[in-house]
Design an enzyme around this catalytic site. Structure first.
Site, short mmCIF file in Angstrom:
data_model
loop_
_atom_site.label_atom_id
_atom_site.label_comp_id
_atom_site.label_asym_id
_atom_site.label_seq_id
_atom_site.Cartn_x
_atom_site.Cartn_y
_atom_site.Cartn_z
N SER A 1 -9.76 1.41 2.95
CA SER A 1 -8.97 2.31 2.10
C SER A 1 -7.97 1.57 1.21
CB SER A 1 -8.21 3.32 2.97
OG SER A 1 -7.29 2.69 3.84
N LYS B 1 0.83 -1.20 0.00
CA LYS B 1 0.00 0.00 0.00
C LYS B 1 0.87 1.26 0.00
CE LYS B 1 -4.07 1.71 2.58
NZ LYS B 1 -4.97 1.39 3.70
N SER C 1 -10.01 -1.23 6.83
CA SER C 1 -9.45 -0.95 5.51
C SER C 1 -8.77 -2.11 4.82
CB SER C 1 -8.48 0.23 5.59
OG SER C 1 -9.17 1.43 5.80
#
Length: 448
Positions: A155, A77, A179
């Site tokens: 997310s 990420k 997330s």
């Protein structure tokens, strides 16, 4: 069926594949102009990935393997420091900020294990939403019903789609209020949120230091267990699935089942029936503390207050470069006083103790990970009211476990060919291995 880490590692060991081949395939998918790659990755490491793959193949030819993920393509990420680069966290507001001096600990551990890091994945700006929408780099589209342009969940949006679309075999995301588990559930993957202390946050751009955790998204729970052990610096063990017969499982009736749509409700009920038939004892229980959480967090909670503390200087000089829906939520933290924050700490301690006492007699807690199927991007982008309503609903159940400081795995529970839906299996702090072993057993059952 997506390839698992174990099966792919076996193919490498047996000479039926090579890391170079796997890496070229992942890069080709990421660079396909007709695919999602441009919205999935904010930065590709093509040259470095090819070099890492060649090194892995050379070591394997000499009879050396550094870990079960040696030579496997993995995505990270856009929240983790990589030496020499500015960590942007899905934003443009940090462009021009100082570069990181060293890799985040999780990146160091992946590299030491021989992972081939394909690139940084797109995300909700600064990880502050469960929907996956990003106005700066585009929104990776959910692989289910892509023609309707549905959200991937956030997310860790790009993380999920990097796996579903074959741009990586596994992905590393973060989970502050769901997330990891939300995009896993909405995209048909497994996703694991560990007890926060298990994985170092050093070199990770924070959202809420009280709630942040680092976890994997992958095709199976077993894949997640392997990645989690590497991230945590544990020995990678051959964990066995739990025995389902005799397990005591709790289904909270307070809030967790509210607003569940027909498809998710049917999928969740069918999974519970399968578990009951396998000999697990399932009790519906009230957890009134769940209904108290909104009042506890009424002033923005840990996320707003701690995000504001980190972002206030950047907002002062670059507020106009933020996603307006993100910066408005961060600014709520400015309204909290030190006394409010101390009250919040006390409230959380009491809340955690009460919930842990209520679930102590059970091996795990079961809930729908997300109560609805993935909504369309256009519907949420067009309306603040629709955006915030969907965000609150989609974050609700996972957030219970973050506030508990617990652990949870999301397991796909939908019928093949239908909209993805996730079954969340959760436990208190420190129950990680037990929850993963139950998750493996549930996954095996639901795949029969």
């Amino acid at each position: 069926m997506l390839p698992t880490l174990n099966d792919t590692a076996a193919a490498l060991h047996e000479g039926r594949s090579s890391s170079a081949e796997l890496t070229e395939s992942a890069l080709a998918r990421a660079q396909d102009p007709a695919g999602e790659g441009a919205r999935v990755y904010t930065r590709l490491y093509a040259q470095q990935a090819r070099a890492a793959a060649q090194a892995s193949d050379t070591l394997r030819a000499a009879g050396l393997s550094r870990s079960p993920i040696d030579g496997l393509p993995i995505s990270i990420k856009d929240l983790f420091d990589v030496a020499g680069e500015t960590t942007l966290a899905g934003s443009v507001a940090r462009q021009g900020e100082p570069a990181a001096d060293e890799h985040a600990v999780v990146v160091q551990r992946l590299l030491a294990a021989g992972a081939v890091i394909i690139g940084r994945t797109n995300m909700v700006e600064f990880a502050y939403s469960g929907l996956g929408i990003n106005p700066h780099y585009g929104t990776p589209l959910n692989p289910w019903d892509r023609a309707s342009a549905r959200i991937p969940g956030g997310s860790s949006s790009g993380a999920a789609v990097s796996v579903t679309d074959g741009m990586a075999l596994g992905a590393i995301g973060s989970d502050t209020g769901g997330s990891v588990r939300i995009p896993a559930a909405l995209c048909g993957l497994a996703g694991f949120k560990p007890s926060a202390w298990r994985v170092s946050m050093a070199g990770v751009l924070p959202l809420s230091t009280s709630l942040d955790s680092i976890g994997p998204l992958a095709p199976t729970v077993r894949c997640c267990a392997t990645l989690d052990a590497i991230l945590a610096g544990d020995e990678v063990a051959d964990w066995q699935p739990a025995m389902l017969e005799g397990l005591r499982l709790a289904v909270p009736t307070t809030l967790a089942l509210d607003g569940v749509d027909e498809h998710v409700g049917r999928s969740f009920s069918a999974a519970l029936s399968r578990l009951s038939e396998a000999g697990a004892r399932i009790d519906e229980i009230e957890v009134p503390e769940f209904a108290q959480l909104a009042a506890i967090n009424a002033k923005g909670g840990f996320t707003a207050s701690e995000a504001w503390a980190w972002h206030r200087d950047l907002i002062a000089r670059a507020a106009d470069r933020y996603d307006p829906r993100v910066v408005s939520r961060i600014r709520r933290g400015a309204e909290m006083s030190a006394a409010d924050y101390l009250d919040l700490l006390d409230a959380r301690e009491a809340w955690v103790a009460a919930v842990e006492h209520r679930i102590a007699a059970y091996d795990a807690v079961l809930m729908p990970t997300v109560p609805v199927v993935a909504p369309k991007v256009a519907d949420l982008a067009a309306s603040d009211d629709a955006y915030y309503a969907a965000n609150g609903l989609i974050l609700r159940n996972p957030t219970f476990i973050n506030f508990l400081d617990g652990c949870a795995v999301s397991v796909p529970c939908h019928e093949p060919g239908t909209a993805p839906a996730g079954l969340m299996i959760a436990g208190a702090n420190g129950a990680d291995r037990r929850i993963l072993s139950i998750g493996m057993a549930v996954e095996d059952l639901l795949q029969l």
